[in-house]
Design an enzyme around this catalytic site. Structure first.
Site, PDB file in Angstrom:
ATOM      1  N   LYS A 180       0.859  -1.189   0.000  1.00  0.00           N
ATOM      2  CA  LYS A 180       0.000   0.000   0.000  1.00  0.00           C
ATOM      3  C   LYS A 180       0.893   1.235   0.000  1.00  0.00           C
ATOM      4  O   LYS A 180       1.479   1.597   1.019  1.00  0.00           O
ATOM      5  CB  LYS A 180      -0.909   0.035   1.239  1.00  0.00           C
ATOM      6  CG  LYS A 180      -2.017   1.070   1.096  1.00  0.00           C
ATOM      7  CD  LYS A 180      -2.681   1.467   2.383  1.00  0.00           C
ATOM      8  CE  LYS A 180      -2.050   2.654   3.053  1.00  0.00           C
ATOM      9  NZ  LYS A 180      -1.929   3.886   2.264  1.00  0.00           N
ATOM     10  N   GLY A 233       6.890   4.619   8.589  1.00  0.00           N
ATOM     11  CA  GLY A 233       6.082   5.816   8.788  1.00  0.00           C
ATOM     12  C   GLY A 233       6.268   6.344  10.186  1.00  0.00           C
ATOM     13  O   GLY A 233       7.272   6.055  10.855  1.00  0.00           O
ATOM     14  N   GLU A 236       3.564   7.208  15.706  1.00  0.00           N
ATOM     15  CA  GLU A 236       2.158   7.202  16.117  1.00  0.00           C
ATOM     16  C   GLU A 236       1.361   6.138  15.332  1.00  0.00           C
ATOM     17  O   GLU A 236       0.651   5.314  15.917  1.00  0.00           O
ATOM     18  CB  GLU A 236       1.602   8.600  15.826  1.00  0.00           C
ATOM     19  CG  GLU A 236       0.330   8.934  16.536  1.00  0.00           C
ATOM     20  CD  GLU A 236      -0.166  10.291  16.037  1.00  0.00           C
ATOM     21  OE1 GLU A 236       0.637  11.075  15.488  1.00  0.00           O
ATOM     22  OE2 GLU A 236      -1.385  10.526  16.191  1.00  0.00           O
ATOM     23  N   GLY A 238       2.704   3.703  13.665  1.00  0.00           N
ATOM     24  CA  GLY A 238       3.353   2.411  13.943  1.00  0.00           C
ATOM     25  C   GLY A 238       2.738   1.732  15.159  1.00  0.00           C
ATOM     26  O   GLY A 238       2.491   0.520  15.154  1.00  0.00           O
ATOM     27  N   GLU A 255       9.468   0.603  10.838  1.00  0.00           N
ATOM     28  CA  GLU A 255      10.542   1.586  10.635  1.00  0.00           C
ATOM     29  C   GLU A 255       9.904   2.920  10.943  1.00  0.00           C
ATOM     30  O   GLU A 255       9.146   3.431  10.119  1.00  0.00           O
ATOM     31  CB  GLU A 255      10.943   1.500   9.153  1.00  0.00           C
ATOM     32  CG  GLU A 255      12.333   1.892   8.859  1.00  0.00           C
ATOM     33  CD  GLU A 255      13.280   0.868   9.403  1.00  0.00           C
ATOM     34  OE1 GLU A 255      13.813   1.138  10.491  1.00  0.00           O
ATOM     35  OE2 GLU A 255      13.466  -0.181   8.782  1.00  0.00           O
ATOM     36  N   CYS A 289      13.361  10.104   7.771  1.00  0.00           N
ATOM     37  CA  CYS A 289      13.171   9.715   9.172  1.00  0.00           C
ATOM     38  C   CYS A 289      14.460   9.806   9.983  1.00  0.00           C
ATOM     39  O   CYS A 289      14.442  10.138  11.149  1.00  0.00           O
ATOM     40  CB  CYS A 289      12.593   8.306   9.254  1.00  0.00           C
ATOM     41  SG  CYS A 289      13.449   7.149   8.190  1.00  0.00           S
ATOM     42  N   GLU A 390       9.230  14.732  16.362  1.00  0.00           N
ATOM     43  CA  GLU A 390       9.648  14.698  14.967  1.00  0.00           C
ATOM     44  C   GLU A 390       8.838  15.723  14.167  1.00  0.00           C
ATOM     45  O   GLU A 390       7.611  15.723  14.212  1.00  0.00           O
ATOM     46  CB  GLU A 390       9.403  13.300  14.398  1.00  0.00           C
ATOM     47  CG  GLU A 390      10.008  13.136  13.042  1.00  0.00           C
ATOM     48  CD  GLU A 390       9.891  11.700  12.528  1.00  0.00           C
ATOM     49  OE1 GLU A 390       8.821  11.109  12.701  1.00  0.00           O
ATOM     50  OE2 GLU A 390      10.873  11.203  11.954  1.00  0.00           O
TER      51      GLU A 390
END
Ligand SMILES: NC(=O)c1ccc[n+]([C@@H]2O[C@H](COP(=O)([O-])OP(=O)(O)OC[C@H]3O[C@@H](n4cnc5c(N)ncnc54)[C@H](O)[C@@H]3O)[C@@H](O)[C@H]2O)c1
Length: 887
Positions: A180, A233, A236, A238, A255, A289, A390
């Protein structure tokens, strides 16, 4: 405008409900393509296709080289789409063109290189040479098998590369996958699907479903037919994915976010470090990231560094991403722009000093684009939210510190642990700092560097698992252990006997690799033995008593010039420290083999030295490990000076830990010495009490091996012969210590008894003797002798036939006796022999206090020897009764 469809079961199709959405070029704010919008029904169809493909074996069942050939073709098809993919990546994700070229090229390289690595080097099947389980010998191996149906959820910052980070390992390892892509950036994943189709990847193996998270994401992460979810991603999302995947206990790799520290040390090359700080933060507009968004700068260079960073940032050209002169392009979306603005405002409110940037940028002719200036905050406290959360934009916090330790502490003061950098001209110092930071990647004098064979992933809330390299491939496998026993026989299955009344083990492994050379003057053979072993530098290991008796020096002269030194500091019941002392000397002298000259204490210490020499480290690293060695150890030649333990041929070393206050073991066939030289001259100097005590140690080995549940015909022969030799020769050596023939027979008895118990184990008498030895320091042989006859009587109804044979070996005339009476006579004969040779008869005679007996009984039950005793016991009362009889 281009139109893109979903890719399900090998076909490009519309969404089941016909919905579509537009994807935007962030450099202009204008739509560039219409894309089918996947929903729940499409997710179910894609999962069903992936499940069918997996279960049919059309992909997982392929031989790895056949699978890899198709994947290499897939890589070539991606390369053919190169220009289209680069331009699409730029327009969809806002990557500047130079960067997009690298990233797209890497996607096909990654697939090609990881495929080749897997086909040639990945351990799909591994033998476990030393299983660690002595009770269930056999072949052990591990297979890596695919997990099944995987879901790969890809973020918008690197749509092609991060899709490939999921697709490549999943397909290489034989899984099927539903990808996706992010709804902001769905296009290149669909071009990858075109390439996959062109390469002939079977239908259903790869499926691509563009669309927003919501219902689609939920279906993918909760569907019972999905075995694994790999997500890149925010932390939150995750957390939410982990929660959703938990209901059906899926494997996950995550990740997630980062707030990486880029630590500038005071000796760094300033130009390089300033570049590292700016590229580390502003590359791809900070939407990476692992960006080094916390730049830690020592106070003594702080002002100059901030000033140089400001100049470097202000010189960066911001422009449309397809303009090759642009250093920075737009951020991905309006929403992202708003988030960045929110954090910049927050930073100012928190009291950080805005040095440059902090505003949108207008690019001429591209007024609808989402451009933001590179932004630097100075005098940032690490506790501020802009330093902890972040932002995912071109915003950097420059934090002041003093001393490397403080830098590491600040770096670690974060919920994240994804990556980081250290800039220094002293690589050793930089490495020390890098080791201290708890993150999955640390770059020294560099940043943002990836490689297909190197792992990437996070500590703490930055993720679970690793991507890339063999670590990444492993994440797409399940580990299957396959055990095939030597014996497929219920009477030889140790665990099955736990639920059976017949405890007797029938099968056995007769492994006696020690070359035994026996006879008067056979010491001279050591010269050849050492050459046969390919060694030239022997260290003699011995103890002070044996050295004083002149025995070690006798061996030294027999070794001529093959002896590099003598270590003579092994105490009785050797401890870890004495082994380490001998090992250190062996290392210093570059010894290539060990010659042990002494009794069980010296031999056991030397066995452990051989293990530490071969494998590195200290004795403590190897004790209490069973069947864990998989290779031959440092060569070991034994010249025994006592006739008791049989250690010269056994697979056990007993070492005392002073701190643990107990004896620890190494049990492993790999520690059996290479050669044993039984020269009777070496036991002539043995004092009478040692002669008697060690003889009873050997006697106990032999008697217990012969009645053990592991006894077998080879062990019986060895044990009964040892008993016979001891009963005939012990009185002779006690009467005349210089009787050489009898001394040699006693050595042979100890060795054969050693073999017998190595293959059949010992029993309750040893458990009881070990315990009084440990708790009350009774010499092992003496303790064995005292308890042995009591244990023989205790076992009489469970080993009458065997004990009757023991009686005969002890010289008892059993003719006309009932078997049970003969067995009892064996115990009497042992006591008679002990009396005759002056062996202590009672525990009270060797210093055991009566009140200590209950504790001994309790501990004896925990000794592993008890497992092999013919009469099962788990009752401390029974064992206490035996101790009392022996008292
Ligand atoms: N690995 C095995 O298979 C195994 C089996 C049983 C016992 N053990 C271990 O063996 C150790 C006991 O060994 P041991 O009974 O042979 O005694 P030992 O090696 O502890 O020696 C005892 C004493 O006898 C002296 N000595 C030895 N030989 C001599 C000689 N020829 N002349 C003069 N003095 C001499 C030594 O200097 C020492 O002081 C214990 O630590 C026990 O745990 C090991």
């Amino acid at each position: 405008m281009d139109q893109y469809k979903l890719f399900i079961d090998g076909e490009f199709v519309d969404a089941a409900d016909g919905k579509t959405f537009e994807t935007i070029d962030p450099g202009t704010g204008l739509p560039i393509a219409t894309v089918a919008k996947a929903g729940k029904a499409d997710a179910e169809a894609a999962i069903a296709a992936a499940r069918r493909a997996f279960d049919s074996g059309v992909w997982s069942g392929l031989d790895i080289s056949a699978r890899i050939a198709i994947l290499q073709d897939f890589a070539d098809q991606i390369s053919q789409q190169g220009v289209r993919m680069v331009v699409t990546e730029c327009m969809d994700a806002g990557q500047i063109i130079g960067y997009a070229k690298m990233i797209v090229m890497w996607a096909s390289l990654l697939l090609r290189n990881l495929s080749t690595y897997a086909a040639t080097k990945f351990p799909f099947e591994e033998e476990i040479l030393a299983s660690g389980n002595a009770f269930a010998p056999g072949r052990e191996f591990v297979r890596r098998e695919p997990v099944g149906v995987c879901v790969g959820i890809v973020p918008w910052n690197f749509p092609t590369a991060l899709a490939m980070w999921k697709i490549a390992p999943a397909l290489i390892m034989g899984n099927t996958i539903v990808v996706k892509p992010a709804s902001n950036t769905p296009l290149t994943a669909l071009i990858l699907a075109e390439a996959a189709k062109a390469a002939g990847i079977p239908k259903g193996v790869l499926n691509v479903l563009p669309g927003p998270g919501g219902e689609l994401g939920k279906t993918l992460c909760t569907h019972p037919d999905v075995d694994k979810v790999a997500f890149t991603g925010s932390t939150e999302v995750g957390r939410e994915i982990m929660r959703m995947a938990s209901d059906t206990v899926k494997k996950v790799t995550l990740e997630l976010g980062g707030k990486s520290a880029n630590i500038i040390l005071d000796d760094a090359d300033m130009d390089l470090a300033v570049d590292g700080a700016c590229v580390g933060t502003f590359l791809h507009q900070g939407q990476i990231c692992e960006s080094g968004t916390r730049v830690l700068v020592p106070s003594k260079i702080y002002d100059e560094f901030v000033d140089r960073m400001k100049k470097r940032a202000e010189a960066l050209r911001i422009g449309y991403q397809l303009d090759p002169t642009s250093h920075m392009g737009p951020v991905v979306s309006k929403e992202q722009l708003a988030t960045i603005e929110h954090y910049v405002k927050l930073g100012q409110e928190e009291g950080a000093e805005l040095i440059t940037g902090g505003k949108r940028v207008e690019v001429k002719g591209m007024e609808g684009g989402y451009y933001y200036a590179p932004t630097i905050f100075a005098n940032v406290d690490n506790k501020m939210r802009i330093a902890q959360e972040e932002i995912f934009g071109p915003v950097v916090c420059v934090i002041k510190y003093d001393g490397d330790e403080e830098a590491v502490a600040i770096a670690n003061d974060s919920i994240y642990g994804l990556a980081g950098g250290v800039f220094s001209n002293n690589i050793a110092r930089a490495e020390r700092v890098a080791r201290g930071v708890r993150t999955g990647t640390m770059w020294i004098n560099n940043f943002h560097v990836f490689a297909e064979y190197c792992p990437f992933g996070g500590y703490k809330q930055s993720g679970v698992g690793r991507e890339l390299g063999k670590w990444g491939l492993e994440e797409y496998t399940q580990v299957k252990r396959i055990h095939v026993p030597y014996y497929s026989d219920r009477n030889t299955n140790f665990s099955f006997t736990l639920m059976s009344d017949n405890k007797k083990i029938d099968g056995f492994n007769y492994n006696c690799p020690t070359n035994v050379i026996a006879g008067h003057g056979c010491l001279s053979s050591i010269y050849k033995v050492i050459v046969d072993l390919g060694c030239r530098r022997a260290l003699i290991v011995t103890d002070p008593g044996v050295r004083k008796a002149g025995l070690a020096d006798l061996v030294k002269s027999a070794l001529v010039d093959f002896c590099v030194g003598i270590y003579d500091n092994i105490p009785p019941d050797p401890d870890l420290e004495s082994v380490d002392g001998a090992t250190a000397m062996a290392r210093e002298l570059k010894a290539d083999c060990i010659v042990s000259v002494g009794g069980g204490s010296v031999i056991d210490a030397a066995k452990t030295v051989c293990v530490a020499l071969k494998n590195g480290g200290k004795a403590n690293d190897y004790v209490n490990r069973w069947f864990a060695l998989s290779e031959p150890q440092t060569p070991h030649i034994v010249v025994p000076t006592t006739a008791g333990t049989g250690s010269e041929v056994t697979n056990i070393a007993v070492i005392t830990s002073k701190t643990a206050g107990r004896k620890l073991f190494i049990a492993d066939p790999r520690i059996m010495p290479n050669a044993a030289i039984l020269d009777p001259r070496f036991t002539m100097t043995l004092p009478k009490d040692m002669t008697v005590g060690s003889a009873m140690d050997a006697m106990t080995h032999a008697v217990e091996a012969s009645v053990s549940i592991m006894a077998n015909p080879i062990c019986d022969g060895l044990a009964l012969h040892a008993i016979r030799l001891i009963s005939e020769n012990l009185p002779l050596v006690v009467a005349d210590g210089k009787n050489e023939k009898a001394r040699l027979n006693m050595q042979i008895a100890a060795t054969t008894a050693g073999w017998s118990f190595t293959i059949a184990q010992v029993g309750l008498a040893h458990a009881m003797a070990h315990t009084v030895g440990t708790l009350h320091h009774v010499p092992h042989g003496a303790a064995c002798g005292i308890v042995l006859p009591k244990v023989m009587r205790f076992n009489v109804d469970h080993a009458a036939g065997k004990l009757a044979l023991v009686a005969q070996a002890l010289g008892v005339d059993t003719k006309g006796m009932a078997e049970r009476d003969a067995a009892l006579a064996a115990a009497d004969a042992v006591e008679a022999l002990m009396q005759k040779v002056g062996h202590p008869m009672r525990l009270r005679d060797v210093g055991v206090p009566e009140e200590g007996l209950p504790l001994c009984a309790f501990h004896a039950l925990a000794d592993s020897s008890i497992l092999f005793n013919p009469r099962p016991t788990g009752d401390p009362g029974e064992v206490l009764e035996l101790y009392k009889q022996a008292y």
